[in-house]
Motif scaffolding. Sequence first.
Motif, PDB file in Angstrom:
ATOM      1  N   ALA A   1       0.826  -1.214   0.000  1.00 38.98           N
ATOM      2  CA  ALA A   1       0.000   0.000   0.000  1.00 38.98           C
ATOM      3  C   ALA A   1       0.858   1.260   0.000  1.00 38.98           C
ATOM      4  O   ALA A   1       0.544   2.234  -0.689  1.00 38.98           O
ATOM      5  CB  ALA A   1      -0.948  -0.008   1.198  1.00 38.98           C
ATOM      6  N   GLN A   2       1.946   1.249   0.751  1.00 38.81           N
ATOM      7  CA  GLN A   2       2.828   2.422   0.770  1.00 38.81           C
ATOM      8  C   GLN A   2       3.445   2.672  -0.597  1.00 38.81           C
ATOM      9  O   GLN A   2       3.567   3.823  -1.025  1.00 38.81           O
ATOM     10  CB  GLN A   2       3.909   2.258   1.835  1.00 38.81           C
ATOM     11  CG  GLN A   2       3.364   2.408   3.231  1.00 38.81           C
ATOM     12  CD  GLN A   2       4.384   2.109   4.314  1.00 38.81           C
ATOM     13  OE1 GLN A   2       5.346   1.380   4.100  1.00 38.81           O
ATOM     14  NE2 GLN A   2       4.161   2.676   5.492  1.00 38.81           N
ATOM     15  N   ARG A   3       3.822   1.615  -1.291  1.00 43.23           N
ATOM     16  CA  ARG A   3       4.388   1.772  -2.629  1.00 43.23           C
ATOM     17  C   ARG A   3       3.340   2.314  -3.600  1.00 43.23           C
ATOM     18  O   ARG A   3       3.621   3.206  -4.403  1.00 43.23           O
ATOM     19  CB  ARG A   3       4.933   0.420  -3.127  1.00 43.23           C
ATOM     20  CG  ARG A   3       5.562   0.490  -4.476  1.00 43.23           C
ATOM     21  CD  ARG A   3       6.778   1.384  -4.433  1.00 43.23           C
ATOM     22  NE  ARG A   3       6.977   1.961  -5.743  1.00 43.23           N
ATOM     23  CZ  ARG A   3       7.817   2.925  -6.021  1.00 43.23           C
ATOM     24  NH1 ARG A   3       8.562   3.432  -5.072  1.00 43.23           N
ATOM     25  NH2 ARG A   3       7.937   3.388  -7.218  1.00 43.23           N
ATOM     26  N   VAL A   4       2.136   1.797  -3.518  1.00 40.23           N
ATOM     27  CA  VAL A   4       1.057   2.275  -4.386  1.00 40.23           C
ATOM     28  C   VAL A   4       0.754   3.740  -4.076  1.00 40.23           C
ATOM     29  O   VAL A   4       0.596   4.553  -4.997  1.00 40.23           O
ATOM     30  CB  VAL A   4      -0.204   1.388  -4.247  1.00 40.23           C
ATOM     31  CG1 VAL A   4      -1.417   2.018  -4.916  1.00 40.23           C
ATOM     32  CG2 VAL A   4       0.065   0.000  -4.829  1.00 40.23           C
TER      33      VAL A   4
ATOM     34  N   ASP B   1       3.233   6.042  -5.701  1.00 42.56           N
ATOM     35  CA  ASP B   1       2.956   6.232  -7.130  1.00 42.56           C
ATOM     36  C   ASP B   1       1.756   7.138  -7.362  1.00 42.56           C
ATOM     37  O   ASP B   1       1.775   8.000  -8.238  1.00 42.56           O
ATOM     38  CB  ASP B   1       2.731   4.885  -7.813  1.00 42.56           C
ATOM     39  CG  ASP B   1       3.982   4.020  -7.840  1.00 42.56           C
ATOM     40  OD1 ASP B   1       5.092   4.551  -7.590  1.00 42.56           O
ATOM     41  OD2 ASP B   1       3.847   2.806  -8.090  1.00 42.56           O
ATOM     42  N   VAL B   2       0.721   6.945  -6.558  1.00 43.40           N
ATOM     43  CA  VAL B   2      -0.494   7.756  -6.710  1.00 43.40           C
ATOM     44  C   VAL B   2      -0.200   9.217  -6.378  1.00 43.40           C
ATOM     45  O   VAL B   2      -0.599  10.123  -7.125  1.00 43.40           O
ATOM     46  CB  VAL B   2      -1.641   7.210  -5.828  1.00 43.40           C
ATOM     47  CG1 VAL B   2      -2.822   8.157  -5.803  1.00 43.40           C
ATOM     48  CG2 VAL B   2      -2.068   5.843  -6.315  1.00 43.40           C
ATOM     49  N   SER B   3       0.493   9.462  -5.291  1.00 45.48           N
ATOM     50  CA  SER B   3       0.747  10.843  -4.890  1.00 45.48           C
ATOM     51  C   SER B   3       1.690  11.566  -5.849  1.00 45.48           C
ATOM     52  O   SER B   3       1.652  12.793  -5.954  1.00 45.48           O
ATOM     53  CB  SER B   3       1.273  10.909  -3.461  1.00 45.48           C
ATOM     54  OG  SER B   3       2.511  10.265  -3.346  1.00 45.48           O
TER      55      SER B   3
ATOM     56  N   PRO C   1      -2.630  15.803  -4.055  1.00 44.13           N
ATOM     57  CA  PRO C   1      -3.472  15.786  -2.851  1.00 44.13           C
ATOM     58  C   PRO C   1      -3.531  14.419  -2.159  1.00 44.13           C
ATOM     59  O   PRO C   1      -3.773  14.335  -0.963  1.00 44.13           O
ATOM     60  CB  PRO C   1      -4.857  16.191  -3.368  1.00 44.13           C
ATOM     61  CG  PRO C   1      -4.578  16.982  -4.598  1.00 44.13           C
ATOM     62  CD  PRO C   1      -3.379  16.322  -5.213  1.00 44.13           C
ATOM     63  N   PHE C   2      -3.260  13.352  -2.913  1.00 41.66           N
ATOM     64  CA  PHE C   2      -3.318  12.013  -2.339  1.00 41.66           C
ATOM     65  C   PHE C   2      -2.102  11.701  -1.469  1.00 41.66           C
ATOM     66  O   PHE C   2      -2.056  10.661  -0.819  1.00 41.66           O
ATOM     67  CB  PHE C   2      -3.506  10.973  -3.449  1.00 41.66           C
ATOM     68  CG  PHE C   2      -4.909  10.933  -3.971  1.00 41.66           C
ATOM     69  CD1 PHE C   2      -5.784   9.929  -3.588  1.00 41.66           C
ATOM     70  CD2 PHE C   2      -5.374  11.917  -4.834  1.00 41.66           C
ATOM     71  CE1 PHE C   2      -7.088   9.906  -4.057  1.00 41.66           C
ATOM     72  CE2 PHE C   2      -6.675  11.902  -5.307  1.00 41.66           C
ATOM     73  CZ  PHE C   2      -7.532  10.898  -4.910  1.00 41.66           C
ATOM     74  N   ALA C   3      -1.134  12.605  -1.424  1.00 43.18           N
ATOM     75  CA  ALA C   3       0.021  12.430  -0.542  1.00 43.18           C
ATOM     76  C   ALA C   3      -0.398  12.470   0.922  1.00 43.18           C
ATOM     77  O   ALA C   3       0.339  12.000   1.793  1.00 43.18           O
ATOM     78  CB  ALA C   3       1.074  13.500  -0.821  1.00 43.18           C
ATOM     79  N   SER C   4      -1.575  13.003   1.207  1.00 42.83           N
ATOM     80  CA  SER C   4      -2.049  13.064   2.588  1.00 42.83           C
ATOM     81  C   SER C   4      -2.635  11.732   3.072  1.00 42.83           C
ATOM     82  O   SER C   4      -2.913  11.583   4.262  1.00 42.83           O
ATOM     83  CB  SER C   4      -3.106  14.171   2.736  1.00 42.83           C
ATOM     84  OG  SER C   4      -4.270  13.846   2.007  1.00 42.83           O
ATOM     85  N   LEU C   5      -2.798  10.764   2.195  1.00 39.73           N
ATOM     86  CA  LEU C   5      -3.304   9.457   2.609  1.00 39.73           C
ATOM     87  C   LEU C   5      -2.246   8.756   3.442  1.00 39.73           C
ATOM     88  O   LEU C   5      -1.052   8.866   3.176  1.00 39.73           O
ATOM     89  CB  LEU C   5      -3.658   8.595   1.397  1.00 39.73           C
ATOM     90  CG  LEU C   5      -4.767   9.126   0.488  1.00 39.73           C
ATOM     91  CD1 LEU C   5      -5.003   8.162  -0.662  1.00 39.73           C
ATOM     92  CD2 LEU C   5      -6.045   9.372   1.255  1.00 39.73           C
ATOM     93  N   MET C   6      -2.695   8.039   4.435  1.00 38.95           N
ATOM     94  CA  MET C   6      -1.781   7.343   5.348  1.00 38.95           C
ATOM     95  C   MET C   6      -2.130   5.860   5.382  1.00 38.95           C
ATOM     96  O   MET C   6      -3.300   5.494   5.357  1.00 38.95           O
ATOM     97  CB  MET C   6      -1.915   7.913   6.763  1.00 38.95           C
ATOM     98  CG  MET C   6      -1.629   9.399   6.884  1.00 38.95           C
ATOM     99  SD  MET C   6       0.043   9.862   6.460  1.00 38.95           S
ATOM    100  CE  MET C   6       0.946   9.006   7.712  1.00 38.95           C
ATOM    101  N   VAL C   7      -1.094   5.037   5.452  1.00 40.87           N
ATOM    102  CA  VAL C   7      -1.293   3.601   5.633  1.00 40.87           C
ATOM    103  C   VAL C   7      -1.162   3.303   7.116  1.00 40.87           C
ATOM    104  O   VAL C   7      -0.154   3.630   7.732  1.00 40.87           O
ATOM    105  CB  VAL C   7      -0.277   2.775   4.827  1.00 40.87           C
ATOM    106  CG1 VAL C   7      -0.503   1.290   5.056  1.00 40.87           C
ATOM    107  CG2 VAL C   7      -0.369   3.104   3.345  1.00 40.87           C
ATOM    108  N   GLU C   8      -2.199   2.710   7.661  1.00 39.88           N
ATOM    109  CA  GLU C   8      -2.225   2.311   9.064  1.00 39.88           C
ATOM    110  C   GLU C   8      -2.575   0.832   9.134  1.00 39.88           C
ATOM    111  O   GLU C   8      -2.962   0.247   8.116  1.00 39.88           O
ATOM    112  CB  GLU C   8      -3.235   3.169   9.830  1.00 39.88           C
ATOM    113  CG  GLU C   8      -2.829   4.645   9.877  1.00 39.88           C
ATOM    114  CD  GLU C   8      -3.791   5.521  10.655  1.00 39.88           C
ATOM    115  OE1 GLU C   8      -4.768   4.994  11.232  1.00 39.88           O
ATOM    116  OE2 GLU C   8      -3.556   6.738  10.678  1.00 39.88           O
TER     117      GLU C   8
ATOM    118  N   GLY D   1      -8.657   8.737  -7.229  1.00 42.61           N
ATOM    119  CA  GLY D   1      -9.281   7.613  -6.543  1.00 42.61           C
ATOM    120  C   GLY D   1      -9.339   6.376  -7.415  1.00 42.61           C
ATOM    121  O   GLY D   1      -9.038   5.261  -6.965  1.00 42.61           O
ATOM    122  N   ARG D   2      -9.704   6.562  -8.669  1.00 46.56           N
ATOM    123  CA  ARG D   2      -9.743   5.446  -9.622  1.00 46.56           C
ATOM    124  C   ARG D   2      -8.343   4.865  -9.791  1.00 46.56           C
ATOM    125  O   ARG D   2      -8.144   3.659  -9.737  1.00 46.56           O
ATOM    126  CB  ARG D   2     -10.286   5.913 -10.963  1.00 46.56           C
ATOM    127  CG  ARG D   2     -10.288   4.817 -12.020  1.00 46.56           C
ATOM    128  CD  ARG D   2     -10.390   5.402 -13.432  1.00 46.56           C
ATOM    129  NE  ARG D   2     -10.216   4.366 -14.413  1.00 46.56           N
ATOM    130  CZ  ARG D   2      -9.032   3.954 -14.885  1.00 46.56           C
ATOM    131  NH1 ARG D   2      -7.917   4.483 -14.440  1.00 46.56           N
ATOM    132  NH2 ARG D   2      -8.957   3.008 -15.797  1.00 46.56           N
TER     133      ARG D   2
END
Length: 119
Positions: free
Chosen positions: A55-58, A61-63, A68-75, A100-101
């Motif tokens: 998930a962190q690798r994905v 790539d997304v961010s 704006p998707f750089a603010s997503l966090m993997v927990e 998102g897609r």
Amino acid sequence: MRDHARHAKAVDAWLEKAADALTGVQFLILISTALDAVWARTRVTLGEVTLTAIAQRVLHDVSARFPPFASLMVEPDGIMFRELLERGGTIRESEAREGGRFLLVELLSVLGNLTAEIL
């Protein structure tokens, strides 16, 4: 690449039915819910450490494509959209939809490639 196209086609078909009339924030909530379901189904098989690394690798790539998707966090419980949803009004709807897609397709593609599509 063939698997990526197949995942993109499946995600697009689902989004056409499920997300057509949603606002950008509603769309992000839908993607978050979908990712929660993927996380729950794959966590047992892959384990938390492996799934977190994927998930962190994905997300990296997304961010890179959608800042704006750089603010997503993997927990431990999955990919958290808290901060992005809080800023929901500041992200363009088109960027929310495209990002998102892209996130969902990328995660499904990586998981599929790593597991020979068994998940």
